[in-house]
Enzyme design. Structure first.
Site, short mmCIF file in Angstrom:
data_model
loop_
_atom_site.label_atom_id
_atom_site.label_comp_id
_atom_site.label_asym_id
_atom_site.label_seq_id
_atom_site.Cartn_x
_atom_site.Cartn_y
_atom_site.Cartn_z
N ALA A 17 0.85 -1.20 0.00
CA ALA A 17 0.00 0.00 0.00
C ALA A 17 0.88 1.24 0.00
O ALA A 17 2.04 1.19 0.41
CB ALA A 17 -0.93 0.01 1.21
N VAL A 18 0.29 2.36 -0.47
CA VAL A 18 0.98 3.65 -0.48
C VAL A 18 0.10 4.65 0.25
O VAL A 18 -1.10 4.73 -0.02
CB VAL A 18 1.25 4.13 -1.92
CG1 VAL A 18 1.95 5.48 -1.90
CG2 VAL A 18 2.08 3.12 -2.67
N GLY A 20 0.05 8.73 2.49
CA GLY A 20 0.59 10.07 2.41
C GLY A 20 1.94 10.21 3.09
O GLY A 20 2.72 11.10 2.75
N ALA A 22 4.04 7.21 4.00
CA ALA A 22 4.98 6.12 3.78
C ALA A 22 4.39 5.12 2.79
O ALA A 22 3.21 5.16 2.45
CB ALA A 22 5.30 5.43 5.11
N LYS A 39 7.39 -0.61 6.67
CA LYS A 39 6.82 0.71 6.39
C LYS A 39 7.97 1.69 6.21
O LYS A 39 8.72 1.97 7.15
CB LYS A 39 5.90 1.15 7.53
CG LYS A 39 5.20 2.46 7.26
CD LYS A 39 4.06 2.68 8.24
CE LYS A 39 3.23 3.88 7.85
NZ LYS A 39 2.02 4.00 8.67
N ASP A 133 -6.17 8.72 14.41
CA ASP A 133 -6.60 8.53 13.01
C ASP A 133 -7.30 7.19 12.84
O ASP A 133 -6.97 6.41 11.96
CB ASP A 133 -5.41 8.63 12.07
CG ASP A 133 -5.83 8.82 10.61
OD1 ASP A 133 -7.00 9.18 10.38
OD2 ASP A 133 -5.01 8.60 9.72
#
Length: 637
Positions: A17-18, A20, A22, A39, A133
């Site tokens: 996954a990408v 914001g 890392a 990560k 978050d």
């Protein structure tokens, strides 16, 4: 970064996954031979020292938070411009994937996910951490059903997706009002609010606040309450509405004070629900699971009092749809001289014919849409025999069977299928199976006697990784060549495993002591012994005269390898310090003062001072300077 080895240890195998901040990769720890998630912070952020410092500090804190529902942090490090975390790898999907595929969940499933999330957050809150978050993307659901919370306490990159201001952390759809009004003052109750929003989304399949821009969503968080889930999904128990309302209260003082308190409320809510309420099927789930056309129709709520539209003149409303229309009897025909023929009533026959037509159409549509299709059953991690049995039970055939190596899937079990699990497929079609052969193994090549660089190349060409290098003295093997490997030559190991190399340091050399010598003489003596010499730029105070060798990196009595470098540090001369004035003091006081200043003390009593206790004279007068460590003689009378 795929194919690279970070820090000489973590081999990057695939990108997961990408974000914001890392990019997350699946990697192999070549030292411990285990799969993990790596990560790696974006290099553009890694130049911000304060950002990296907080990243590392909070990662260390989370690493101490041992909880079964928290994604663990194993290691943290840097490699050049890359700052990374090595974390637990969870094979499965995110809650966002589940919501995207299934929409709203049954209350039982929603609570089954919410409770372990709250347990993880509760442990963090009691340890002093705030997630900041919480969202479905950070809830991982493993293939074994375990629920884990990811990205604990890590700072988010602030951009248009995560917030509208550099001081606000989090994703706008899940921000508590106080995070918007007073950035930087968030406590555990912001996680409680976000969990309430996540629960609403699980129960309804949609977010409570939407808008054309992040600013609109933020405004609604500040000025509008989260609506009750039953307003979107009629029939949900009011206890679930109360649980969502409690967690998403706009005033933090009204919310549960942390995730532990909300977890207690969630368990109390579950206990108060009946099995039917817990298993209430969301409308879209019901329509997806039933293939019978009548069941599908019955799911659509039908109004019992829907008015027909008014006629054009608008004078009188028409009859309600739910009322049965009565056939109006036509006026009797005029008398005729033809004989009347008896007729059977046609109304019931027409109704039967209509019902049969509808049923026929329904069956036809069902057959076209569903009757000739089935779904591929879940086969991952099943043995080949179990997979064949499941396919046979589903009315499907086994197609091509391939075998492939896998570091994570047990030998003899299914790695993947084509079509994949849940795919729609015609009856009697075949499903391709890929069966694990377990991890690929290779033999350690014979690299004894090879120079280190050549040995590393040979290992890589064999599918292995050069690991730790240990060095040992050896009289027979040239310095820099390989003595042996661990595991040894011919041993079968997993492909990609790290191999420890034992490298020769050559014959041992006795190091001479050159302290106190001139640099030229010291160099000649060391080079004659087979050693290299380097003169350090810095100088130190010592007992030796300025310019003489004060220290050497390898001391006398230690063995070095031929060709090793000895670093020599030259003297600035002794350090000169002021001598205390001790004349007239007692012997004990005088010695204490002089020794505390860094001098050695010698007593001169003579015949007259055998029984005295007062200092009458000192070899260096008080106030003058003398080399540190030198001896001061005191005369006693």
């Amino acid at each position: 970064m795929v194919g690279q080895v970070l820090d000489g240890r973590y081999r990057v195998d695939a990108r997961i996954a990408v974000g914001g901040m890392a990019t997350v990769y699946r990697a192999l720890d070549t030292r411990l031979d285990r799969v993990l998630a790596l990560k790696v912070m974006h290099p553009a952020l890694a130049v911000d020292g304060a950002f990296v410092e907080r990243f590392i500090r909070e990662a260390k804190s989370v690493a101490r938070l041992a909880h079964p529902n928290v994604v663990q942090v194993f290691d943290q490090g840097t490699d050049g411009s890359y700052v990374y975390l090595a974390m637990e790898y969870v094979a499965g999907c995110t809650l966002r994937d589940v919501l995207r595929d299934r929409g709203a969940l049954q209350p039982r499933a929603a609570l089954d996910i919410l409770e372990p999330v709250l347990a993880a957050l509760g442990a963090a809150h009691r340890a002093g951490f705030v997630h900041r978050d919480m969202k479905p993307e950070n809830v991982l659901i493993g293939d074994d059903g375990r629920v884990k919370v990811a990205d604990f306490g890590l700072v988010r990159s602030v951009d248009t997706v995560t917030s509208t201001t550099g001081a606000v952390l989090g994703t706008v759809s899940y921000l508590a009002p106080e995070q918007i009004e007073q950035p930087g003052t968030a406590d555990a109750r912001v996680d409680v609010y976000a969990c309430g929003v996540v629960l609403y989304e699980m129960l309804t399949g949609e977010k409570p606040h939407d808008g054309d821009s992040p600013a609109v969503v933020l405004y609604k968080h500040l000025h509008e309450d989260v609506p009750p889930p039953s307003a979107v999904v009629p029939g949900l128990a009011y206890e679930l509405d109360e649980l969502v309302a409690s967690a998403t209260a706009r005033s933090p003082q009204i919310r549960p004070y942390d995730a532990v308190a909300l977890l207690a409320q969630a368990r109390e809510t579950r206990a108060g629900l009946s099995p039917d309420q817990l298993d209430a099927m969301p409308p879209q789930a019901l329509s997806a699971q039933h293939s019978n056309s009548d069941d599908r129709t019955s799911v659509i709520p039908r109004s019992l009092n829907i008015q027909r539209p008014l006629p054009v003149n608008g004078d009188e409303p028409q009859a309600d749809f739910n009322r049965t229309s009565r056939l109006q009897t036509p006026p009797p025909p005029p008398p005729s001289h033809r004989p009347r023929t008896s007729r059977r009533p046609r109304g019931p026959m027409m109704i039967v014919a209509a019902v049969l037509l509808v049923l026929g159409l329904g069956v036809g549509v069902w057959y076209i849409n569903s009757g000739q299709f089935t779904q591929v059953p879940p086969l991952l991690s099943k043995t080949e025999a179990q997979a064949r049995d499941r396919l046979e039970d589903a009315g499907l055939d086994v197609g091509k069977v391939e075998r492939a190596y896998s570091d994570t899937v047990k030998r003899g079990t299914v790695i993947s299928t084509d079509p994949g699990t849940g795919a729609r497929i015609r009856h009697n079609d075949s499903v391709k199976l890929v069966i694990s052969q377990g991890p690929e193994t290779v033999k350690v090549p014979d690299i004894e006697g090879y120079p280190l660089a050549k040995a590393r190349t040979e290992l890589k060409e064999s599918g292995l990784q050069p690991g730790m290098v240990k060095r040992e003295f050896n009289d027979d093997v040239t310095r820099g060549s390989v003595l042996s490997a661990d595991p040894g030559t011919g041993t079968e190991v997993r492909s990609g495993s790290a191999i420890t190399l034992i490298v020769s340091k050559g014959s041992p050399v006795d190091v001479p002591d050159v302290t106190g010598e001139d640099p030229a003489d010291a160099r000649a003596e060391l080079e004659e012994a087979g050693l290299k010499v380097k003169i350090a730029s810095a100088r130190v105070n010592s007992e030796f005269d300025a310019g003489q060798v004060a220290q050497q990196s390898l001391t006398e009595g230690k063995q070095a390898a031929e060709g090793d470098t000895v670093t020599l540090t030259l003297s600035k001369g002794p350090e000169m310090i002021e001598v205390p004035d001790v004349v007239g003091d007692s012997v004990d006081d005088a010695k204490s003062q002089l020794e505390a200043a860094g001098f050695e003390v010698d007593e001169d009593r003579g015949l007259l001072g055998l029984f005295g206790d007062t200092v009458k004279k000192q070899s260096v007068e008080g106030g003058e300077t003398a080399p540190k460590g030198s001896t001061i003689t005191i005369t006693i009378r």
